[in-house]
Structure formats: C-alpha cells, structure tokens
Design an enzyme around this catalytic site. Structure first.
Site, PDB file in Angstrom:
ATOM      1  CG  ASP A 221      -1.958   1.030   1.272  1.00 30.75           C
ATOM      2  OD1 ASP A 221      -2.833   0.989   0.392  1.00 30.75           O
ATOM      3  OD2 ASP A 221      -1.935   1.900   2.174  1.00 30.75           O
ATOM      4  CD  GLU A 283      -2.208   2.144  -3.651  1.00 29.19           C
ATOM      5  OE1 GLU A 283      -3.258   2.725  -3.878  1.00 29.19           O
ATOM      6  OE2 GLU A 283      -1.526   2.396  -2.652  1.00 29.19           O
TER       7      GLU A 283
END
Ligand code: TEU
Length: 572
Positions: A221, A283
C-alpha cells in the site's frame, strides 16, 4: 534479464516460477465479498465458501485487501496489529485455512501490506503518545513541534489525501497542547518514520510472519510514500497530495522519493529466501511510466499497478499511447506490464467509462450528481476488459467487475463511510460507491452476500439484474464473457506474447498477440484483437474469423462502435 517476449519458465517439477508475469489476479475486498455470519460485513469464512467462483472464473491468484485488527477508520487500511485477523473478518486460523484452501484449488494468495502508516490504535502509537517529545517511541512516527506562537500552526503546509491538514496536534500527558504528528491519510493513520531502524526491522519480521504462513506475495500500500524529503519542505500544490507526481511539476516532497527503493531491495532479498516465487506488487501512484518502472527493477518489486492505464481516456489515441508507453517502460527493466481498470479506490470502470472524455473524474458520485449512462458504461467496460485481457503481462480484476457491476451512484450521503466525505467537508463523496457488497443470487437476502438482509452499505435494487445466478450459463452475459476470455487468454498464451500493432483506421486499435506457435487449431495460436473506438462499424481483417467479442457484431459481421473482437486466421 527477462523481457515480456520471453516465454514463462516452468521448472521441472511443474512449479511455475514466473507465474506472476502473466497472472490474472482477482482483488477481494473482504468487507464486501461474502458474509458468512450475517452481520452485514464480509469475512474470511465467507471468502473460503466462495473460492470455487474464482476457479470457475479462471483467475490465477487472489489479492485480499486488509483483514487485520483495525478500528476501521479507513476500512482496514489502518492496521492496529499486522499479525492477526480482525474479529469482524474471523480469526488467524481462518486466514491459514483460506491460504490452504486457495492453494488446494491452484489459486495463489497475495495479502495487503500497509507500511506507510499504522492505525492510531497500534501499540506503537499509543506508546508514542504517552512518551515525551524526542523519545525513541516517538521516533517511530513523524512528530514535530508546531509553527507560530504557541506552536499552534501545523509544522508544514501538507494536506491529507482525504482532505484537511496532514497533521494533527496531540495533547501532552498533562493535558497541555503538545506536538503534531503527520498523517498523509486519515488522522487515524499516523505515518511511520522509515528512517527508524526499528520500523525497518519490524516490517521484515511482518513479511516473514506471512511468508511462513504460505502467502505468495504482498500488495504494498502507498509504496511511493514511505520516505519523505528530510526537510519536510512546504508544498504549494495541494492537489498533488492525491497522486504521485505530475509530469509538469517538481516531485512532491512526500511522494516517490529515491530512498524508497532501498527498502524494496531489502524486502526482495527476504522474499527470495523463500521457496516458490513470492511477489511484491507496488501500489504507487507514480507517473510517468519510466519512474514507475524503477519500482520493478530486477532486484526490487515484481509488479506495479499501472494507474496511468486505468486513468487513460476511452479514445484510440490515449489507449494506444498508454499501452505502448507501458510496455516500453516495463520491458526496459525486464518486468511484466500490469493492467487494471477497477479497484476499491476508483469509480468502477462500468461507470467511469460513461463519463465524457476529458471531464474531471470525481472520486464518488451522489444522488444529486448527473447520473452516468449505465448501458453505455457497460458496453465500453466490456470492450475495455476484452482489450485489457488480450494485453501481454499481468491483469488485475476487482470483485464484481466480472458481473459488469456499475458504481452505486445513488448511495444516501448518511450511509457513506469513506473518511474522504467527512475530511473534505462533504465536498468529495469518496469511494463507498465501488465498495458495495456484491450480488450472488438475485432472489436471496442481500442478493446472496450473506444469510441475512444486512449489508454494511445498502445494495441498490438493480443488483438483482447483475447477480451471478442471473448470468451463469447465459450466453453473452458479462460473467460468461469474462470466463471465455480468461480461458482463451490461457489457451492462446496471450499474457506472454509480444504485441504487434496492425494497420488500422485512426480510431481503431488493432494488434496481433499470442504465442503464434502452432499448438493445434482449437487451442493456441495468434489472436487478432480489434477495438473499435470510432463512430461506425469496422470490418475484421481479411482472412480472419471471430473467436470472441465484447458484444454482438453487426448483421454483416462488422465490429460496432465500443466493441472489442478477438479473431484468428481462418484455417485454410
Ligand atoms: O490508496 C492510496 C492512494 O493514495 C489512492 O488510492 C488515492 O489517492 C485514494 O484512493 C483517494 O482517492 C491506498 C489504499 O488503496 C486506499 O484504500 C487507502 O485509503 C490508502 O492507501 C491509505 O492506506
């Protein structure tokens, strides 16, 4: 060095060490996939009970958004304990069972790792708040004195991605106003200090914890955010906080700093010490493609989400450009390209693609906004999907897109839960509309999401039309279109072929793809892909016959507007 044109290597025992280079990976958003206990929130036992859906669909792997203990300030992206499962999702034993049951079905499992920030309920942050300024406990986060008289102003000008300042002031243990801490997202998500050796060591241990349990990889993330420019310099392009670098502007001090790469090189050595091929997926909202490619150099991550592709306009020029640029940038570092059209942070592509080309893209759509054309959106989404699934590299699907689900664009504002809605002062609706629990059975409570009517976000009545049981075995349904596409993609080796553009009118994309080797008339062989973005129908290339299409051809066998067709050379 590998190239996208290099065929996948399979080891002699049949283990596929390069599985990820052409894998189709299905994103499960655990809250909204399947609810086993009827509390209205999806859970791990619910996922296990529905794993056969993924097998029938024909994907290679699943990626699970966070299921860890969390106050759920950002739907689980605020992690309080990286080594356990939140009771709303089940128990650690359920995670173990999910991994085993997925592996038994030949599905690989990627879990979400959230290293940029913890939850404010994480033991480290609780300890930091109780500790003195300058203490080692505070050094794991980014605490600073405020500016101005009494330190009443935030330490710098940074804004939270969700709106409002990126800093929140703390109270000293004696109740007087204290230091401020940095949070690029919600106040419940304090940013970690990646200069801290303790932070680095801890995440290596977290990686090992899940690798030991058998996971096949991690989706990382906010991979472009961990390291901040040391001086925390002011930044005067507030809108920049929502992305990872605009080509025209200097690089923002909070995103895509060169220092992040050292972290991923270390993680790569951790993963490589495990048997099988375990992967890291970035990401990272980083543009242009060449800067994103730095994340997937041979000694760093394996893949990075291609958000430039996700954001590309539905025009032949934009699509051709982004496809070419993505392939070139990834190939230059020997990484596979990835493709993605939807996820839990963006408007579902069945809705997004109905928006006028070039119009600003909202994060969410509400009842009083203009309502997109659902039929047009679905038609384009199906065409875009069939284009994407023919491209070389790895593709990501988001749960429900195989049903053609649109965004829920009429959610009442009172039920919205994305912190964006609150933090933006009710100006940005946020991402709830793509997170609504998905429909399985048209005539069951909560459309088969769970055993009761409960659903943490209300499902719209149109969900009945999209339910899996209304589409299974129905020729031409979106679900059957995906299934056929995934089968053909596999049979023709589309994920690993080199893409060869063909002559075509300006508003039409046409290319050849696939192994090209003669593996029999029924399976394998090259595929010719035609996506028609022009205003009128176009003919398939001469000497070819249709294999698959995103919608019916015209009566004379032409490809209509907003349709993708897959064809092959006609057998002589
Ligand atoms: O998202 C990071 C992020 O910055 C973008 O997704 C985007 O800016 C955001 O969705 C606003 O539209 C990741 C997760 O995918 C997201 O769900 C989390 O909220 C965020 O990190 C914080 O952990």
């Amino acid at each position: 060095m590998h190239s996208v044109n290099t065929p996948t290597t399979r080891t002699r025992d049949g283990a596929d060490t390069d599985w990820w280079r052409e894998a189709v990976i299905y994103q499960i958003y655990p809250r909204s996939f399947a609810d086993s206990d009827g509390d209205g929130i999806g859970d791990l036992p619910g996922i296990i009970a529905r794993l056969d859906h993924l097998v029938a669909l024909g994907v290679d792997a699943l990626w699970l958004s966070p299921f860890y203990p969390s106050p759920q300030a950002d739907a689980g992206y605020d992690v309080a304990d990286y080594r356990d499962v939140d009771p709303i999702f089940g128990r650690l034993a359920d995670a173990d069972r999910l991994i085993t049951e997925a592996h038994d079905r030949g599905l690989r499992v990627v879990v979400d790792l959230v290293p940029n920030h913890t939850s404010s309920a994480h033991a480290w942050f609780v300890e930091a708040l109780a500790a003195a300024p300058g203490s080692p406990a505070r050094d794991r986060y980014v605490f600073r004195d405020g500016r101005g008289p009494g330190g009443d102003e935030p330490p710098n000008s940074w804004r939270s991605v969700f709106g409002g300042p990126a800093w929140t002031r703390t109270d000293n243990p004696d109740g007087t106003p204290g230091q401020w801490y940095l949070h690029l997202f919600d106040a419940g998500q304090p940013d970690l200090n990646w200069d801290s050796k303790q932070v680095r060591d801890e995440f290596v241990e977290i990686l090992r914890f899940w690798l030991d349990r058998g996971v096949d990889g991690f989706r990382v993330d906010v991979a472009h955010g961990l390291v901040k420019q040391a001086d925390l310099a002011d930044w005067h392009y507030p809108e920049e906080t929502t992305s990872g670098g605009h080509v025209e502007q200097p690089r923002p001090p909070m995103w895509d700093q060169d220092g992040v790469h050292e972290i991923y090189r270390q993680w790569r050595t951790v993963l490589d010490a495990y048997p099988g091929a375990r992967i890291l997926v970035a990401e990272a909202w980083v543009q242009p493609a060449e800067r994103l490619a730095a994340y997937v150099r041979p000694d760093e991550m394996h893949q990075a989400f291609n958000f430039e592709y996700l954001e590309a306009a539905w025009s032949a020029e934009a699509q051709r450009t982004v496809i070419g640029r993505s392939l070139a940038a990834a190939d230059a570092v020997g990484a596979p390209t990835t493709w993605v059209l939807s996820n839990h942070d963006v408007l579902r592509h069945a809705t997004r693609l109905a928006l006028p080309v070039g119009a600003p893209r909202p994060r969410g759509i509400g009842t009083d906004d203009p309502q997109p054309d659902t039929a047009l959106g679905l038609r384009r989404a199906r065409a875009a999907t069939l284009l994407m699934l023919a491209l070389p590299g790895s593709a990501y699907l988001y749960q429900g897109e195989e049903l053609g689900l649109p965004e829920h664009t009429t959610l009442p504002d009172e039920v919205r839960q994305d912190p964006t809605w609150l933090r933006s002062g009710h100006t940005e609706r946020g991402r709830d509309g793509c997170r609504v629990p998905i429909p399985w059975e048209a005539d069951s409570p909560s459309y088969g999401f769970g055993p009761t009517d409960a659903s943490w976000l209300p499902q719209p009545p149109i969900w009945a039309e999209y339910a899996l049981d209304r589409q299974r075995d129905v020729p031409g349904s979106t679900y059957e279109m995906y299934r056929t596409a995934l089968r053909l993609r596999h049979e023709h080796g589309l994920g690993r072929g080199g893409l060869r553009w063909m002559e075509s009118p300006d508003d039409v994309l046409a290319f050849r793809i696939g192994s090209g080797t003669d593996t029999g008339a029924e399976t394998g062989g090259e595929v010719i892909v035609v996506t028609n973005l022009s205003a009128g129908p176009v003919a398939l290339p001469p000497g070819t016959e249709l294999v698959h299409a995103s919608g019916p051809l015209t009566a004379t066998g032409q490809v209509p507007t907003d349709v993708t067709a897959w064809a092959r050379r006609r057998a002589r």
